[in-house]
Design a protein around this motif. Structure first.
Motif, PDB file in Angstrom:
ATOM      1  N   GLU A 198      37.073 -37.815  -0.563  1.00  0.00           N
ATOM      2  CA  GLU A 198      37.210 -37.416   0.993  1.00  0.00           C
ATOM      3  C   GLU A 198      35.988 -38.003   1.002  1.00  0.00           C
ATOM      4  O   GLU A 198      35.494 -38.778   2.145  1.00  0.00           O
ATOM      5  N   MET A 199      34.754 -37.533  -0.258  1.00  0.00           N
ATOM      6  CA  MET A 199      33.328 -38.159   0.042  1.00  0.00           C
ATOM      7  C   MET A 199      33.566 -39.427   0.230  1.00  0.00           C
ATOM      8  O   MET A 199      32.635 -40.267   0.923  1.00  0.00           O
ATOM      9  N   GLY A 200      34.166 -40.485  -0.039  1.00  0.00           N
ATOM     10  CA  GLY A 200      33.862 -41.823   0.128  1.00  0.00           C
ATOM     11  C   GLY A 200      34.489 -41.603   1.711  1.00  0.00           C
ATOM     12  O   GLY A 200      34.058 -43.211   2.523  1.00  0.00           O
ATOM     13  N   ILE A 201      35.705 -41.496   1.990  1.00  0.00           N
ATOM     14  CA  ILE A 201      35.912 -40.960   3.269  1.00  0.00           C
ATOM     15  C   ILE A 201      34.406 -41.287   4.328  1.00  0.00           C
ATOM     16  O   ILE A 201      34.404 -41.701   4.942  1.00  0.00           O
ATOM     17  N   LEU A 202      34.422 -39.887   4.075  1.00  0.00           N
ATOM     18  CA  LEU A 202      32.683 -39.546   5.257  1.00  0.00           C
ATOM     19  C   LEU A 202      31.655 -40.174   5.174  1.00  0.00           C
ATOM     20  O   LEU A 202      31.669 -40.721   6.240  1.00  0.00           O
ATOM     21  N   GLY A 257      37.203 -30.082   2.187  1.00  0.00           N
ATOM     22  CA  GLY A 257      37.452 -29.987   0.881  1.00  0.00           C
ATOM     23  C   GLY A 257      39.368 -29.586   0.476  1.00  0.00           C
ATOM     24  O   GLY A 257      39.667 -29.405  -0.628  1.00  0.00           O
ATOM     25  N   SER A 258      40.083 -29.730   2.208  1.00  0.00           N
ATOM     26  CA  SER A 258      40.959 -29.618   1.690  1.00  0.00           C
ATOM     27  C   SER A 258      41.587 -27.907   1.201  1.00  0.00           C
ATOM     28  O   SER A 258      43.032 -27.155   0.952  1.00  0.00           O
ATOM     29  N   SER A 259      40.844 -27.084   1.829  1.00  0.00           N
ATOM     30  CA  SER A 259      40.793 -25.706   1.610  1.00  0.00           C
ATOM     31  C   SER A 259      41.761 -25.340   2.336  1.00  0.00           C
ATOM     32  O   SER A 259      42.348 -24.343   2.152  1.00  0.00           O
ATOM     33  N   ILE A 260      41.713 -25.836   3.462  1.00  0.00           N
ATOM     34  CA  ILE A 260      42.696 -25.207   4.116  1.00  0.00           C
ATOM     35  C   ILE A 260      44.286 -25.830   3.367  1.00  0.00           C
ATOM     36  O   ILE A 260      45.086 -24.147   4.031  1.00  0.00           O
ATOM     37  N   GLY A 261      44.640 -25.975   2.389  1.00  0.00           N
ATOM     38  CA  GLY A 261      45.712 -26.115   1.428  1.00  0.00           C
ATOM     39  C   GLY A 261      46.181 -24.493   0.762  1.00  0.00           C
ATOM     40  O   GLY A 261      47.044 -24.686   0.297  1.00  0.00           O
ATOM     41  N   ASN A 262      44.917 -24.016   0.961  1.00  0.00           N
ATOM     42  CA  ASN A 262      44.742 -22.836  -0.314  1.00  0.00           C
ATOM     43  C   ASN A 262      44.992 -21.196   0.469  1.00  0.00           C
ATOM     44  O   ASN A 262      45.190 -20.042  -0.068  1.00  0.00           O
ATOM     45  N   PHE A 263      45.519 -21.915   2.220  1.00  0.00           N
ATOM     46  CA  PHE A 263      46.135 -21.318   3.277  1.00  0.00           C
ATOM     47  C   PHE A 263      47.622 -21.398   2.735  1.00  0.00           C
ATOM     48  O   PHE A 263      47.943 -22.500   2.766  1.00  0.00           O
ATOM     49  N   THR A 264      48.265 -20.456   3.029  1.00  0.00           N
ATOM     50  CA  THR A 264      49.537 -20.624   3.788  1.00  0.00           C
ATOM     51  C   THR A 264      49.460 -21.004   4.999  1.00  0.00           C
ATOM     52  O   THR A 264      48.645 -21.254   5.497  1.00  0.00           O
TER      53      THR A 264
END
Ligand code: AVI
Length: 315
Positions: free
Chosen positions: A59-63, A157-164
């Motif tokens: 992700e840091m590389g993409i940003l 961080g794909s923190s959204i992945g930790n939500f249903t």
């Protein structure tokens, strides 16, 4: 440095009540938010540097690569809001290109947030920082005197992945309301891929992720006076293809009983406590989910191996 602190005094989670409720259920579960005590945060930091754990560096590389394109799409002078912004290593990659009118990190962890705000303000003397100590339920209350500009929310961080998926839609709906018409969400979303690669990312050879998972039991013993025998539990990872998620569990290696707050919990051999889901999406799947929250897809950036996505969504 131009920093303003704004404390909404978020109510801390009730660790004991949530652990007891989760252990009384079958299958048993404990919410992943409790991983992050001092030791857990330290272990998570180590996870982000593991060879198997590709999301952070990818992700840091993409940003880094696409920061100029991102800035070209959203324009300069925006208000950059980061829910969970107590570790602004990724936002830093955007400041020079975006030239935001202000940066608003929002986090429940007061000490981390204050330290991060000071570091950012010292490093970017031209940047106004408005740090808001709050939980996700009160995102709509921006600090007073926050300058106006096109609002861009940043959720890496794909923190959204930790939500249903349903909780993700609810959260994204609030974010859409926060940024309003003309606003954007820039979000990091981990992509579906070979299950072996996914499982390795959550079950590294050095056992750092295992230590991170098991630290939850250590924390329950220390803070809640339980008597989990740490030798009798194993870190377990499985990719659940039906739900498109990596699951982390703690598996009981033998029949055993655990005492917690005057209650006795019996576990069969092989029985697990489900501690985390990390949902993975295809780009179109995530876009459909974001549409349910009131966004429309604007742009998507991937790494060359299509492991991870950074998605720009507009309201
Ligand atoms: C914080 N979150 C996005 C991480 C993830 O990949 O789901 C947490 C994590 N759990 C084990 N490794 C990393």
């Amino acid at each position: 440095p131009r920093i303003q602190y704004h404390d909404l005094h978020p109510t801390p989670a009730d660790f004991a009540a949530e652990v007891l409720a989760g252990l009384r259920q079958k299958p048993r579960c404990i919410p992943p938010k409790f991983f992050y005590d001092a030791e857990g945060s330290h272990l998570f930091d180590a996870i982000t540097r593991l060879p198997e754990y590709y999301p952070t560096r990818t992700e840091m590389g993409i940003l880094q690569t696409y920061a100029p394109e991102i800035a070209a799409r959203v324009g300069t002078g925006a208000l950059l809001v980061e829910p969970g912004g107590a570790t602004p290593a990724k936002a830093r990659l955007l400041f020079d290109g975006l030239q935001p009118c202000a940066y608003v990190p929002m986090d429940i962890s007061r000490d981390h947030l204050w330290v991060a705000a000071e570091q950012v303000a010292a490093e970017y003397p031209w940047l106004e920082v408005h740090a808001a100590c709050t939980d996700f339920t009160r995102l709509l209350e921006l600090p007073p005197n926050t300058p106006t500009g096109v609002r861009v929310a940043f959720f890496p961080g794909s923190s959204i992945g930790n939500f249903t998926p349903d909780d993700a839609v609810a959260f994204l709906t609030t974010v859409a309301e926060l940024v309003g018409p003309g606003g954007y969400l820039l979000i990091g979303v981990d992509l579906k891929k070979d299950p072996e690669r996914l499982e390795a990312a959550y079950d590294d050879a050095d056992g750092v992720t295992a230590a991170f998972n098991l630290n939850l039991l250590r924390r329950i013993n220390r803070e809640l006076g339980a008597d989990f025998d740490l030798q009798a539990w194993r870190h377990q990872v499985r990719y659940n293809a039906e739900h498109g998620r990596v699951e982390m569990h703690l598996a009981s290696v033998r029949p055993q009983a655990v005492q917690l707050a005057g209650e006795r919990f019996e576990f069969d051999a092989g029985e697990t406590i489900h501690t985390e889901n990390s949902y993975k999406y295809r780009v179109d799947e995530f876009q459909a989910l974001a549409c349910r929250a009131g966004f429309r897809p604007d742009a998507v950036w991937l790494d060359p191996d299509a492991l991870f996505s950074v998605q720009l969504l507009a309201v």
